[in-house]
Design a protein around this motif. Structure first.
Motif, PDB file in Angstrom:
ATOM      1  N   TYR A 302       0.816  -2.512  -4.154  1.00 24.18           N
ATOM      2  CA  TYR A 302       0.457  -3.701  -5.159  1.00 24.18           C
ATOM      3  C   TYR A 302       0.433  -3.293  -6.473  1.00 24.18           C
ATOM      4  O   TYR A 302       1.250  -3.743  -7.619  1.00 24.18           O
ATOM      5  N   PHE A 303      -0.181  -2.177  -6.854  1.00 22.93           N
ATOM      6  CA  PHE A 303      -0.282  -1.597  -8.170  1.00 22.93           C
ATOM      7  C   PHE A 303       0.765  -0.592  -8.912  1.00 22.93           C
ATOM      8  O   PHE A 303       0.736  -0.316  -9.968  1.00 22.93           O
ATOM      9  N   ARG A 304       1.815  -0.252  -7.843  1.00 22.38           N
ATOM     10  CA  ARG A 304       2.630   0.514  -8.439  1.00 22.38           C
ATOM     11  C   ARG A 304       4.051   0.263  -8.408  1.00 22.38           C
ATOM     12  O   ARG A 304       4.961   0.735  -8.592  1.00 22.38           O
ATOM     13  N   ASN A 305       4.224  -0.719  -7.519  1.00 20.90           N
ATOM     14  CA  ASN A 305       5.758  -1.241  -7.403  1.00 20.90           C
ATOM     15  C   ASN A 305       5.661  -2.649  -8.062  1.00 20.90           C
ATOM     16  O   ASN A 305       5.666  -3.741  -7.361  1.00 20.90           O
ATOM     17  N   GLU A 306       6.142  -2.947  -9.232  1.00 17.34           N
ATOM     18  CA  GLU A 306       6.155  -4.202  -9.705  1.00 17.34           C
ATOM     19  C   GLU A 306       7.086  -4.948  -9.222  1.00 17.34           C
ATOM     20  O   GLU A 306       7.144  -6.195  -9.115  1.00 17.34           O
ATOM     21  N   THR A 307       8.391  -4.441  -8.862  1.00 20.70           N
ATOM     22  CA  THR A 307       9.560  -5.029  -8.272  1.00 20.70           C
ATOM     23  C   THR A 307       9.059  -5.713  -7.118  1.00 20.70           C
ATOM     24  O   THR A 307       9.517  -6.818  -6.820  1.00 20.70           O
ATOM     25  N   TRP A 308       8.483  -4.957  -6.342  1.00 24.63           N
ATOM     26  CA  TRP A 308       8.381  -5.753  -4.864  1.00 24.63           C
ATOM     27  C   TRP A 308       7.172  -6.622  -5.058  1.00 24.63           C
ATOM     28  O   TRP A 308       7.119  -7.816  -4.625  1.00 24.63           O
ATOM     29  N   VAL A 309       6.070  -6.537  -6.154  1.00 23.02           N
ATOM     30  CA  VAL A 309       5.284  -7.710  -6.225  1.00 23.02           C
ATOM     31  C   VAL A 309       5.790  -8.871  -6.851  1.00 23.02           C
ATOM     32  O   VAL A 309       5.479  -9.897  -6.261  1.00 23.02           O
ATOM     33  N   ASN A 310       6.929  -8.838  -7.624  1.00 22.53           N
ATOM     34  CA  ASN A 310       7.691  -9.931  -8.067  1.00 22.53           C
ATOM     35  C   ASN A 310       8.500 -10.821  -6.954  1.00 22.53           C
ATOM     36  O   ASN A 310       8.490 -11.781  -6.968  1.00 22.53           O
ATOM     37  N   GLU A 311       8.857  -9.867  -6.097  1.00 22.93           N
ATOM     38  CA  GLU A 311       9.814 -10.449  -4.873  1.00 22.93           C
ATOM     39  C   GLU A 311       8.891 -10.944  -3.731  1.00 22.93           C
ATOM     40  O   GLU A 311       9.427 -11.895  -3.108  1.00 22.93           O
ATOM     41  N   THR A 312       7.510 -10.596  -3.918  1.00 23.59           N
ATOM     42  CA  THR A 312       6.816 -11.327  -2.818  1.00 23.59           C
ATOM     43  C   THR A 312       5.486 -12.167  -3.653  1.00 23.59           C
ATOM     44  O   THR A 312       4.635 -12.434  -2.906  1.00 23.59           O
ATOM     45  N   LYS A 313       5.903 -12.550  -4.672  1.00 25.57           N
ATOM     46  CA  LYS A 313       4.884 -13.207  -5.561  1.00 25.57           C
ATOM     47  C   LYS A 313       4.553 -14.685  -4.535  1.00 25.57           C
ATOM     48  O   LYS A 313       5.330 -15.263  -4.307  1.00 25.57           O
ATOM     49  N   GLY A 314       3.271 -15.132  -4.509  1.00 20.83           N
ATOM     50  CA  GLY A 314       2.941 -16.060  -4.010  1.00 20.83           C
ATOM     51  C   GLY A 314       2.412 -15.778  -2.231  1.00 20.83           C
ATOM     52  O   GLY A 314       1.860 -16.617  -1.495  1.00 20.83           O
ATOM     53  N   LYS A 315       2.894 -14.638  -1.835  1.00 24.91           N
ATOM     54  CA  LYS A 315       2.375 -14.362  -0.685  1.00 24.91           C
ATOM     55  C   LYS A 315       1.161 -13.402  -0.223  1.00 24.91           C
ATOM     56  O   LYS A 315       0.529 -13.235   0.689  1.00 24.91           O
ATOM     57  N   HIS A 316       0.756 -12.747  -1.699  1.00 23.40           N
ATOM     58  CA  HIS A 316      -0.522 -11.874  -1.489  1.00 23.40           C
ATOM     59  C   HIS A 316      -1.604 -12.744  -1.172  1.00 23.40           C
ATOM     60  O   HIS A 316      -2.080 -13.683  -1.528  1.00 23.40           O
ATOM     61  N   VAL A 317      -2.411 -12.110  -0.380  1.00 23.70           N
ATOM     62  CA  VAL A 317      -3.624 -12.764   0.417  1.00 23.70           C
ATOM     63  C   VAL A 317      -4.879 -11.873   0.029  1.00 23.70           C
ATOM     64  O   VAL A 317      -6.118 -12.370  -0.771  1.00 23.70           O
ATOM     65  N   ILE A 318      -4.978 -10.586   0.002  1.00 22.00           N
ATOM     66  CA  ILE A 318      -5.994  -9.619  -0.242  1.00 22.00           C
ATOM     67  C   ILE A 318      -5.266  -8.657  -0.760  1.00 22.00           C
ATOM     68  O   ILE A 318      -4.510  -8.028  -0.290  1.00 22.00           O
ATOM     69  N   VAL A 319      -5.787  -7.988  -1.971  1.00 22.47           N
ATOM     70  CA  VAL A 319      -5.291  -6.948  -2.660  1.00 22.47           C
ATOM     71  C   VAL A 319      -6.414  -5.864  -2.514  1.00 22.47           C
ATOM     72  O   VAL A 319      -7.573  -6.109  -2.805  1.00 22.47           O
ATOM     73  N   HIS A 320      -6.052  -4.634  -2.215  1.00 19.09           N
ATOM     74  CA  HIS A 320      -7.111  -3.516  -2.089  1.00 19.09           C
ATOM     75  C   HIS A 320      -6.877  -2.592  -3.105  1.00 19.09           C
ATOM     76  O   HIS A 320      -5.628  -1.980  -3.343  1.00 19.09           O
ATOM     77  N   ASN A 321      -7.776  -2.393  -3.951  1.00 19.37           N
ATOM     78  CA  ASN A 321      -7.850  -1.365  -5.218  1.00 19.37           C
ATOM     79  C   ASN A 321      -8.004   0.146  -4.792  1.00 19.37           C
ATOM     80  O   ASN A 321      -8.941   0.898  -5.028  1.00 19.37           O
ATOM     81  N   ASN A 322      -7.053   0.325  -3.828  1.00 18.52           N
ATOM     82  CA  ASN A 322      -7.343   1.977  -3.254  1.00 18.52           C
ATOM     83  C   ASN A 322      -6.017   2.623  -4.103  1.00 18.52           C
ATOM     84  O   ASN A 322      -5.403   2.094  -4.961  1.00 18.52           O
ATOM     85  N   TYR A 323      -5.993   3.737  -3.334  1.00 15.16           N
ATOM     86  CA  TYR A 323      -4.905   4.816  -3.975  1.00 15.16           C
ATOM     87  C   TYR A 323      -5.235   5.324  -5.643  1.00 15.16           C
ATOM     88  O   TYR A 323      -4.422   5.385  -6.394  1.00 15.16           O
ATOM     89  N   ILE A 324      -6.591   5.248  -5.758  1.00 16.68           N
ATOM     90  CA  ILE A 324      -7.374   5.518  -6.836  1.00 16.68           C
ATOM     91  C   ILE A 324      -8.425   6.020  -6.678  1.00 16.68           C
ATOM     92  O   ILE A 324      -9.187   5.165  -5.919  1.00 16.68           O
ATOM     93  N   ILE A 325      -8.984   6.918  -7.437  1.00 17.58           N
ATOM     94  CA  ILE A 325     -10.180   7.522  -7.113  1.00 17.58           C
ATOM     95  C   ILE A 325     -11.306   7.287  -8.223  1.00 17.58           C
ATOM     96  O   ILE A 325     -10.780   7.774  -9.535  1.00 17.58           O
ATOM     97  N   GLY A 326     -12.346   6.829  -8.411  1.00 18.18           N
ATOM     98  CA  GLY A 326     -13.236   6.596  -9.315  1.00 18.18           C
ATOM     99  C   GLY A 326     -13.563   5.291  -9.627  1.00 18.18           C
ATOM    100  O   GLY A 326     -12.779   4.407  -9.992  1.00 18.18           O
ATOM    101  N   TYR A 327     -14.753   5.191 -10.026  1.00 16.19           N
ATOM    102  CA  TYR A 327     -15.455   3.938 -10.297  1.00 16.19           C
ATOM    103  C   TYR A 327     -14.819   3.039 -11.386  1.00 16.19           C
ATOM    104  O   TYR A 327     -14.550   1.991 -11.416  1.00 16.19           O
ATOM    105  N   ASP A 328     -14.786   4.080 -12.588  1.00 17.25           N
ATOM    106  CA  ASP A 328     -14.286   3.439 -13.876  1.00 17.25           C
ATOM    107  C   ASP A 328     -12.900   3.045 -13.799  1.00 17.25           C
ATOM    108  O   ASP A 328     -12.403   2.191 -14.238  1.00 17.25           O
ATOM    109  N   LYS A 329     -12.141   4.000 -13.048  1.00 15.47           N
ATOM    110  CA  LYS A 329     -10.688   3.768 -12.941  1.00 15.47           C
ATOM    111  C   LYS A 329     -10.324   2.669 -12.389  1.00 15.47           C
ATOM    112  O   LYS A 329      -9.353   1.834 -12.437  1.00 15.47           O
ATOM    113  N   LYS A 330     -11.188   2.403 -11.146  1.00 15.63           N
ATOM    114  CA  LYS A 330     -10.799   1.167 -10.317  1.00 15.63           C
ATOM    115  C   LYS A 330     -11.257   0.083 -11.195  1.00 15.63           C
ATOM    116  O   LYS A 330     -10.415  -1.015 -10.997  1.00 15.63           O
TER     117      LYS A 330
END
Length: 387
Positions: A302-330
């Protein structure tokens, strides 16, 4: 003389309970006694506030401020009974430093009208008291309590200690007879996930892969890779109270117990590999369902593939803020993508305005982070608008 006796002052006359007024007074007193003794026991509607409290009433008294011992003694069975709706509980596990993420997650859930069935499993007493102070009855602590000052970064022993308790918590709730949804609190709901829990499968889960799947991909358990692993995410799970789901949780507990945390290992363990092993070892006994990737994407997708996000716009139900480490970065990434709701919508959270978040934001780093985040949102626009 007789005439004078007949005209004695009224105040000097003897009072008789047997005259008309005395009998009326006696009957009224008797009626009040009867009403006072018997009607509260029958919960009569004559009382505006009948006594409906019993020893099993839930949660502990909220009409007055509960003492510390009230919440220490609050059991999982009591808490689950209080929050459950339609025999379902939504669960998260949180330590004190992550209360802002909990509140952000709750805002998104409240927009989908499911917040009342949320049960916060507090991993320390500070979280237990704070959540129940703000939202009585919605937090429970299952001993032992963990260190409240640790943010439990991914890969740390604190993180492992927190996540390794997860399957036992879920198993306990299943054995109480409730269906249970588990979420990590670094998630945001964009739509109602319960609309996607079709059928009567034992367990529903999401893929943690960043590779794009076709929209009509299989919903079966993904096969093992050449390395003998799969990447099903343990961050979002829905379990029905079935024998299959209970078996899976028991196997998950066994797999974690066989995989103790060690600081000397190059790749420190956590609960997710054990969950994947448990899924495959019970595959012939558990009815598992892989949720659609377009609705439940990993953070890496979700956070790294903008093309995919645009192609699937309106379908997203839950977004998980993983693939990143650190409280402030999240937090910053949520802000960059307009998914950090706490700054502008704190009052939509059942927890309201949190002092801990205000304190964090009053630091120099917090002020700079908020300023940068808002500037980026103004200049780059919204990548994803919430409904």
């Amino acid at each position: 003389m007789a005439q004078q006796q007949q005209q004695r002052p009224i105040l000097n006359r003897p009072i008789s309970l047997l005259n008309r007024n005395g009998l009326l007074l006696l009957l009224l007193l008797a009626l009040f006694v009867i009403l006072g003794v018997f009607l509260p026991l029958t919960k009569s509607p004559l009382f505006l506030f009948p006594n409906t409290t019993t020893s099993s009433s839930l949660p502990p008294p909220s009409s007055s401020l509960p003492s510390i011992s009230d919440w220490r003694d609050y059991s999982l069975a009591q808490a689950a009974k209080f929050v459950a709706k339609n025999e379902t509980v939504i669960v998260c596990a949180v330590s004190y430093p992550f209360l802002p993420f909990l509140s952000n997650w709750l805002i998104s859930i409240s927009r989908q009208k499911h917040h009342e069935k949320v049960l916060v499993i507090a991993e320390d007493y500070a979280t237990l008291y704070k959540v129940n102070e703000k939202w009585p009855g919605h937090a429970v602590l299952i001993p032992p309590a963990l260190d409240p000052q640790s943010a439990h970064k991914f890969g740390s022993q604190g993180f492992y200690n927190l996540t390794s308790r997860r399957p036992q918590h879920l198993l306990n709730i299943l054995e109480l007879g409730y269906n249970v949804m588990y979420n990590d609190v670094d998630m945001v709901w964009l739509q109602d996930p319960f609309d996607y829990l079709q059928g009567s499968h034992d367990v529903y889960f999401m893929d943690d892969m960043i590779a794009v799947k076709p929209l009509n991909h299989s919903h079966d358990l993904p096969p093992l890779s050449r390395g003998g692993v799969t990447y099903v995410c343990s961050c979002m799970i829905f379990l029905r109270s079935t024998d299959g789901a209970k078996l899976l949780m028991k196997k998950w507990v066994e797999e974690i117990q066989a995989q103790r945390w060690s600081n000397t290992e190059a790749k420190k363990p956590h609960d997710q590999p054990a969950f994947n092993r448990a899924l495959h070892k019970t595959a012939h006994q558990v009815d598992a369902y892989l949720l659609p990737q377009s609705a439940f994407p990993s953070g890496g997708l979700y956070f790294r593939n903008e093309t995919w996000v645009n192609e699937t716009k309106g379908k997203h139900v839950i977004v998980h803020n993983n693939y990143i480490i650190g409280y402030d970065k999240k937090m910053k990434r949520f802000q960059d993508f307009n998914l950090w709701l706490l700054d502008d919508h704190a009052l939509e959270s059942p927890l309201g305005i949190l002092k801990i978040y205000q304190e964090q934001q009053n630091t120099t780093e917090g002020k700079n982070q908020r300023k940068t985040g808002r500037k980026q949102r103004r200049t780059r626009g919204k990548k994803q608008k919430l409904p």
